[in-house]
Design a protein around this motif. Structure first.
Motif, PDB file in Angstrom:
ATOM      1  N   UNK A  71      -4.843   1.119   1.267  1.00  0.00           N
ATOM      2  CA  UNK A  71      -4.513   0.640  -0.073  1.00  0.00           C
ATOM      3  C   UNK A  71      -3.015   0.700  -0.330  1.00  0.00           C
ATOM      4  N   UNK A  72      -2.341   1.760   0.135  1.00  0.00           N
ATOM      5  CA  UNK A  72      -0.890   1.850  -0.061  1.00  0.00           C
ATOM      6  C   UNK A  72      -0.167   0.748   0.713  1.00  0.00           C
ATOM      7  N   UNK A  73      -0.662   0.459   1.926  1.00  0.00           N
ATOM      8  CA  UNK A  73      -0.051  -0.598   2.719  1.00  0.00           C
ATOM      9  C   UNK A  73      -0.209  -1.960   2.087  1.00  0.00           C
ATOM     10  N   UNK A  74      -1.393  -2.244   1.545  1.00  0.00           N
ATOM     11  CA  UNK A  74      -1.641  -3.542   0.905  1.00  0.00           C
ATOM     12  C   UNK A  74      -0.817  -3.686  -0.376  1.00  0.00           C
ATOM     13  N   UNK A  75      -0.694  -2.606  -1.133  1.00  0.00           N
ATOM     14  CA  UNK A  75       0.096  -2.652  -2.365  1.00  0.00           C
ATOM     15  C   UNK A  75       1.549  -3.006  -2.053  1.00  0.00           C
ATOM     16  N   UNK A  80       1.643  -5.636  -5.294  1.00  0.00           N
ATOM     17  CA  UNK A  80       0.830  -5.296  -6.464  1.00  0.00           C
ATOM     18  C   UNK A  80       1.557  -4.247  -7.308  1.00  0.00           C
ATOM     19  N   UNK A  81       1.332  -4.293  -8.626  1.00  0.00           N
ATOM     20  CA  UNK A  81       2.108  -3.477  -9.554  1.00  0.00           C
ATOM     21  C   UNK A  81       1.224  -2.487 -10.308  1.00  0.00           C
ATOM     22  N   UNK A  82       1.661  -1.222 -10.335  1.00  0.00           N
ATOM     23  CA  UNK A  82       0.987  -0.196 -11.111  1.00  0.00           C
ATOM     24  C   UNK A  82       1.056  -0.547 -12.589  1.00  0.00           C
ATOM     25  N   UNK A  83      -0.082  -0.461 -13.283  1.00  0.00           N
ATOM     26  CA  UNK A  83      -0.111  -0.783 -14.699  1.00  0.00           C
ATOM     27  C   UNK A  83      -0.314  -2.248 -14.978  1.00  0.00           C
TER      28      UNK A  83
END
Length: 275
Positions: A71-75, A80-83
């Motif tokens: 998941x960290x790699x895909x983000x 992708x953005x937190x929030x």
């Protein structure tokens, strides 16, 4: 359960999520996904969203990498953005074989929007990924059928957001032409002054950045968090300002006129709302 930083409290274990949205799907493999990856209604970053557990998605996709690295790699890879696209939640769980000293451990999950989930499923490039993506699309189609008012509100908000975004460039071009006719150069601060003048009228004296800060939103995405009415109000003021600039009205004259027209616009909206 400990609440996340963004105050969204949901169990990361999909089998424990109450009120999950399950579309009517005739295809048997697809119907299984509604139990494996329930879609629920909630909020991310203060906005209503359809949400799924990234951990449940990871398991259903059969990804070889461990969940955290995946998941960290895909983000990172897809921005992708937190929030905006996801939020992080934590919960305490007790392992099946826990020692006396370590009866509980902290588990992490990412609650993600269905749009993010569709993209994650698609980039796996597997039959399972394509099937899961189809499932999320069917969930959205089912929502449109069973909750047309909600779907219509989403479409109206998107339309208002796009319309507001489309007015800024023509307004800047009108300002360029007007100042050039008077032998004046247009500097970056002139554009920002114009934008701030309009947002202050629409947002009760606050600029977009100030409004975002006051409401706990990222300032670079302020308009993404505004209501449909706020966006339509801004769009009306921006399009009207273009006309006033073309008429040769100066900054202070435009400000006065836009303030007057803003009150008229709000009064008409209130009249419609209570009519």
């Amino acid at each position: 359960m400990k609440k996340s930083e963004l105050s969204f409290e949901v169990s990361p274990r999909p089998e424990h999520v109450a009120g999950a949205f399950k579309p009517e799907i005739n295809d048997e493999p697809q119907s299984v996904f509604s139990d494996l990856i329930p879609v629920i209604s909630g909020q991310i970053g203060g906005r209503d969203s359809n949400i799924v557990s990234a951990k449940a998605l990871h398991k259903t996709l059969g990804v070889g990498r461990d969940f955290t690295n995946w998941i960290k790699g895909r983000i990172t890879q897809y921005g992708f953005t937190l929030g905006d696209d996801y939020t992080l939640v934590e919960s305490l769980s007790t392992p099946k074989r826990a020692s006396a000293k370590s009866r509980q451990q902290l588990e992490h999950d990412y609650l993600i929007t269905t749009n993010m989930a569709k993209e994650l499923a698609m980039v796996e490039r597997t039959e399972q990924g394509r099937a899961v993506r189809k499932y999320f699309i069917q969930c959205e189609e089912a929502l449109s059928r069973t909750a047309p008012a909600i779907a219509a509100n989403y479409r109206q908000h998107l339309k208002a957001r796009l319309k507001a975004a489309s007015n800024f460039k023509p307004m800047c071009e009108a300002l360029d032409i007007s100042r050039a006719e008077h032998g004046k150069a247009t500097l970056p601060r002139h554009y920002s002054n114009e934008s701030n003048m309009i947002t202050r009228i629409a947002l009760g004296g606050l600029t977009a950045n100030q409004w975002a800060l006051a409401n706990g939103h990222p300032k670079e995405k302020a308009r993404d968090y505004m209501t449909t009415e706020q966006l339509e109000h801004l769009s009306y003021l921006e399009s009207t300002n273009i006309t006033l600039i073309d008429m040769g009205m100066d900054y202070y004259g435009r400000k006065t006129e836009l303030s007057r027209l803003s009150q008229r616009w709000l009064s008409k909206r209130l009249g419609v709302a209570h009519g």
